[in-house]
Each structure stands twice: as C-alpha cells, then as structure tokens.
Design a protein around this motif. Structure first.
Motif, short mmCIF file in Angstrom:
data_model
loop_
_atom_site.label_atom_id
_atom_site.label_comp_id
_atom_site.label_asym_id
_atom_site.label_seq_id
_atom_site.Cartn_x
_atom_site.Cartn_y
_atom_site.Cartn_z
N PRO A 104 70.54 15.54 -0.43
CA PRO A 104 71.02 16.73 -0.70
C PRO A 104 70.82 17.92 0.24
O PRO A 104 71.37 18.24 1.17
CB PRO A 104 70.25 17.72 -2.27
N LEU A 105 70.04 17.41 1.08
CA LEU A 105 69.35 18.35 2.17
C LEU A 105 70.20 17.87 3.50
O LEU A 105 70.26 18.74 4.37
CB LEU A 105 67.91 17.51 2.80
N GLU A 106 70.18 16.31 3.86
CA GLU A 106 71.45 15.93 4.45
C GLU A 106 72.35 16.92 4.39
O GLU A 106 73.75 16.69 5.08
CB GLU A 106 71.25 14.43 4.28
N ILE A 107 73.26 16.21 3.44
CA ILE A 107 74.88 17.31 2.55
C ILE A 107 74.16 18.90 3.40
O ILE A 107 75.12 19.37 4.07
CB ILE A 107 74.65 16.87 1.49
N LEU A 108 73.25 19.29 3.11
CA LEU A 108 73.29 20.73 3.33
C LEU A 108 73.43 20.86 5.34
O LEU A 108 73.93 21.56 5.47
CB LEU A 108 72.03 21.32 3.29
N ARG A 109 72.40 19.52 5.54
CA ARG A 109 72.40 20.09 7.25
C ARG A 109 73.83 19.40 7.97
O ARG A 109 74.24 20.33 9.11
CB ARG A 109 70.92 18.64 7.84
N ALA A 110 74.38 19.00 7.43
CA ALA A 110 75.59 18.18 8.03
C ALA A 110 76.44 19.36 8.20
O ALA A 110 77.17 19.64 8.08
CB ALA A 110 76.09 17.22 7.22
N GLU A 111 76.57 20.36 6.50
CA GLU A 111 77.02 21.41 6.26
C GLU A 111 76.70 22.33 7.33
O GLU A 111 77.21 22.80 7.72
CB GLU A 111 77.12 21.95 4.71
N GLN A 112 75.53 22.53 7.22
CA GLN A 112 75.49 23.61 8.29
C GLN A 112 75.83 23.34 9.70
O GLN A 112 76.47 24.37 10.44
CB GLN A 112 73.94 23.75 8.44
N LYS A 113 75.72 22.16 10.40
CA LYS A 113 75.69 21.56 11.82
C LYS A 113 77.72 21.91 11.96
O LYS A 113 77.85 22.83 12.97
CB LYS A 113 75.86 20.79 11.79
N ARG A 114 78.47 21.88 10.43
CA ARG A 114 80.05 21.94 10.67
C ARG A 114 79.96 23.54 10.57
O ARG A 114 80.93 24.16 11.52
CB ARG A 114 80.69 21.09 9.73
N VAL A 115 79.41 24.19 9.39
CA VAL A 115 79.54 25.55 9.89
C VAL A 115 79.54 26.41 11.37
O VAL A 115 80.44 27.31 11.81
CB VAL A 115 79.02 26.37 8.79
N ARG A 116 78.38 26.26 11.45
CA ARG A 116 78.04 26.67 12.77
C ARG A 116 78.70 25.84 14.21
O ARG A 116 78.85 27.24 15.04
CB ARG A 116 76.67 25.59 13.27
N GLU A 117 79.83 25.12 14.36
CA GLU A 117 80.03 24.68 15.11
C GLU A 117 81.87 25.21 14.36
O GLU A 117 82.31 25.97 16.13
CB GLU A 117 80.92 22.63 14.98
N SER A 118 82.07 25.80 13.63
CA SER A 118 83.51 26.47 13.00
C SER A 118 83.23 27.64 13.37
O SER A 118 84.34 28.72 14.08
CB SER A 118 83.82 25.72 11.88
N CYS A 119 82.00 28.20 13.44
CA CYS A 119 81.47 29.69 13.89
C CYS A 119 81.37 29.93 15.35
O CYS A 119 81.39 30.75 16.49
CB CYS A 119 80.41 30.03 13.44
N ARG A 120 81.29 29.16 16.17
CA ARG A 120 81.17 28.45 17.40
C ARG A 120 82.78 28.79 18.88
O ARG A 120 83.10 29.52 19.30
CB ARG A 120 80.38 27.99 18.70
N LEU A 121 83.34 27.88 17.51
CA LEU A 121 84.54 27.73 17.63
C LEU A 121 85.24 29.70 17.81
O LEU A 121 86.30 29.65 18.76
CB LEU A 121 85.75 26.57 16.99
N GLN A 122 85.33 30.01 16.83
CA GLN A 122 85.55 31.38 16.55
C GLN A 122 85.54 32.16 17.08
O GLN A 122 85.99 33.33 17.94
CB GLN A 122 85.88 31.55 14.82
N GLU A 123 84.29 31.81 17.92
CA GLU A 123 83.00 33.02 18.72
C GLU A 123 83.84 32.83 19.93
O GLU A 123 84.37 33.18 21.08
CB GLU A 123 82.55 33.37 18.12
N GLU A 124 84.30 31.59 20.38
CA GLU A 124 85.19 31.57 21.72
C GLU A 124 86.18 32.18 21.66
O GLU A 124 86.89 32.49 22.42
CB GLU A 124 85.31 30.03 21.73
#
Length: 112
Positions: A11-31
């Motif tokens: 579950p921790l690995e799943i959360l970290r992967a989701e967190q990485k995906r969300v951060r990347e999505s936020c970075r793209l939206q910010e750009e």
C-alpha cells in the motif's frame, strides 16, 4: 535456482506511485497556466483594446438575408447597454453595499 515471482506492491508503494503521478500532473497543469498567463501578459494591450472595441462596436458582418436582419437587429444603444450591463453591475455592487452598510450602521448608532 529459485524462480522469483513478482510481489504485489505494498500500500505504501501504491501511495508513493499515486503521489508521483499527481505531482507530475500538477506540474504539467502549472506549466500550462504559466504559459497562458505569459500569453495574456504579452498580448494584454491587444486583448484590452479588442474587448473595449467589441463592447462599443459590436456590429458584426453577417450574410443573412435583409428580411431576417431587420427583425433580428437591436438598436445600437440597446446592444451597447446589453454588453455593458455586467460591467455596470460589477461597479455598482460595492457602491450599493457600502451605502447599505452605512445606513444600517446609522440605525444602530445611538443619538447623543
């Protein structure tokens, strides 16, 4: 040799992967937003002028037959006021609120 089987993610690995995906999505939206703001900043004069000119000179060319055109056309003053009414409302609301708050405040003030 033992054959390694792939373990399911924890579950921790799943959360970290989701967190990485969300951060990347936020970075793209910010750009994207930053690029939009840079465009608006670069073209603010043109955008402002075109907005004002379309507000006052909203007569657009169209190829409708003259019979339909006469029925559809509104007077120039009516078209200007229709387009200008949101601006008037935005300007009037703070004035009316200030006046109303002042009147209500006077009701609760005691006479000396």
């Amino acid at each position: 040799m033992k054959k390694r089987t792939k373990k399911p993610p924890t579950p921790l690995e799943i959360l970290r992967a989701e967190q990485k995906r969300v951060r990347e999505s936020c970075r793209l939206q910010e750009e994207k937003l930053n690029e939009d703001f840079r465009f608006i900043h670069r073209h603010s004069g043109k955008l402002l002028f075109s907005g004002i000119s379309s507000l006052f000179f909203s007569g657009r060319r169209d190829d409708t037959p003259k019979e339909e055109k006469e029925v559809r056309d509104t007077p120039m003053l009516g078209a200007m006021l229709k387009d200008f009414s949101p601006v008037l409302i935005e300007a009037a609301i703070p004035i009316v609120l200030r006046w109303g708050v002042g009147r209500i405040g006077r009701l609760f003030k005691g006479k000396k």
